[in-house]
Write a protein that holds these residues in place. Structure first.
Motif, PDB file in Angstrom:
ATOM      1  N   GLY A  37       0.807  -1.211   0.000  1.00 18.73           N
ATOM      2  CA  GLY A  37       0.000   0.000   0.000  1.00 18.73           C
ATOM      3  C   GLY A  37       0.842   1.264   0.000  1.00 18.73           C
ATOM      4  O   GLY A  37       0.504   2.234   0.688  1.00 18.73           O
ATOM      5  N   ILE A  38       1.927   1.244  -0.773  1.00 16.55           N
ATOM      6  CA  ILE A  38       2.804   2.419  -0.826  1.00 16.55           C
ATOM      7  C   ILE A  38       2.895   2.947  -2.251  1.00 16.55           C
ATOM      8  O   ILE A  38       2.595   2.243  -3.209  1.00 16.55           O
ATOM      9  CB  ILE A  38       4.232   2.094  -0.312  1.00 16.55           C
ATOM     10  N   ASN A  39       3.323   4.197  -2.368  1.00 14.53           N
ATOM     11  CA  ASN A  39       3.521   4.803  -3.680  1.00 14.53           C
ATOM     12  C   ASN A  39       5.019   4.969  -3.938  1.00 14.53           C
ATOM     13  O   ASN A  39       5.851   4.577  -3.114  1.00 14.53           O
ATOM     14  CB  ASN A  39       2.778   6.141  -3.781  1.00 14.53           C
ATOM     15  N   ARG A  40       5.369   5.566  -5.050  1.00 14.24           N
ATOM     16  CA  ARG A  40       6.776   5.718  -5.427  1.00 14.24           C
ATOM     17  C   ARG A  40       7.557   6.563  -4.418  1.00 14.24           C
ATOM     18  O   ARG A  40       8.702   6.269  -4.104  1.00 14.24           O
ATOM     19  CB  ARG A  40       6.897   6.344  -6.818  1.00 14.24           C
ATOM     20  N   SER A  41       6.924   7.600  -3.927  1.00 15.17           N
ATOM     21  CA  SER A  41       7.579   8.465  -2.951  1.00 15.17           C
ATOM     22  C   SER A  41       7.906   7.697  -1.674  1.00 15.17           C
ATOM     23  O   SER A  41       9.007   7.819  -1.112  1.00 15.17           O
ATOM     24  CB  SER A  41       6.684   9.663  -2.639  1.00 15.17           C
ATOM     25  N   GLU A  42       6.962   6.921  -1.205  1.00 16.59           N
ATOM     26  CA  GLU A  42       7.179   6.124   0.006  1.00 16.59           C
ATOM     27  C   GLU A  42       8.232   5.042  -0.230  1.00 16.59           C
ATOM     28  O   GLU A  42       9.027   4.739   0.671  1.00 16.59           O
ATOM     29  CB  GLU A  42       5.858   5.505   0.464  1.00 16.59           C
ATOM     30  N   LEU A  43       8.266   4.482  -1.430  1.00 18.32           N
ATOM     31  CA  LEU A  43       9.290   3.498  -1.774  1.00 18.32           C
ATOM     32  C   LEU A  43      10.670   4.137  -1.718  1.00 18.32           C
ATOM     33  O   LEU A  43      11.602   3.566  -1.166  1.00 18.32           O
ATOM     34  CB  LEU A  43       9.039   2.919  -3.174  1.00 18.32           C
TER      35      LEU A  43
END
Length: 108
Positions: free
Chosen positions: A15-21
């Motif tokens: 449940g993460i996006n590119r920024s969180e990755l």
């Protein structure tokens, strides 16, 4: 399965996006964006390691080839007569082997 597809699946599972990755893995956001936009042809091994470590998977798993085979590492080392390999060195050999297989797969 391509690296970006595998990453997308892993990101969806968490449940993460590119920024969180980028924040969680320590890979710069611009590198993550370039990976998805331009592909993984020139991705550094250190970047792959960070992503694999972040998701808790092997480089082989990240590349979509299933689980790595540790027996292969020992077979490779056995061909280097007279050389003793540490566990860390054997792991590094396995990572490099997985990286080479990933590069080969991307060229197909």
């Amino acid at each position: 399965m391509s690296l970006t597809v595998k990453l997308t699946d892993l990101m969806t599972e968490r449940g993460i996006n590119r920024s969180e990755l980028a924040k969680g893995s320590g890979v710069p956001y611009t590198t993550i964006v370039a990976l998805f936009d331009k592909g993984a042809d020139n991705i550094k091994l250190s970047t792959l390691r960070k992503l694999a470590d972040y998701f808790g998977v092997t480089l082989d798993d990240l590349a979509g080839h299933g689980e790595s085979n540790q027996q292969d590492t020992h077979t490779i080392a056995a061909h280097h007569d007279g050389e003793d390999w540490t566990d860390d060195e054997l792991e590094e050999i396995e990572r490099f082997k997985e990286f080479v297989k990933l590069k080969r797969k991307q060229q197909e």
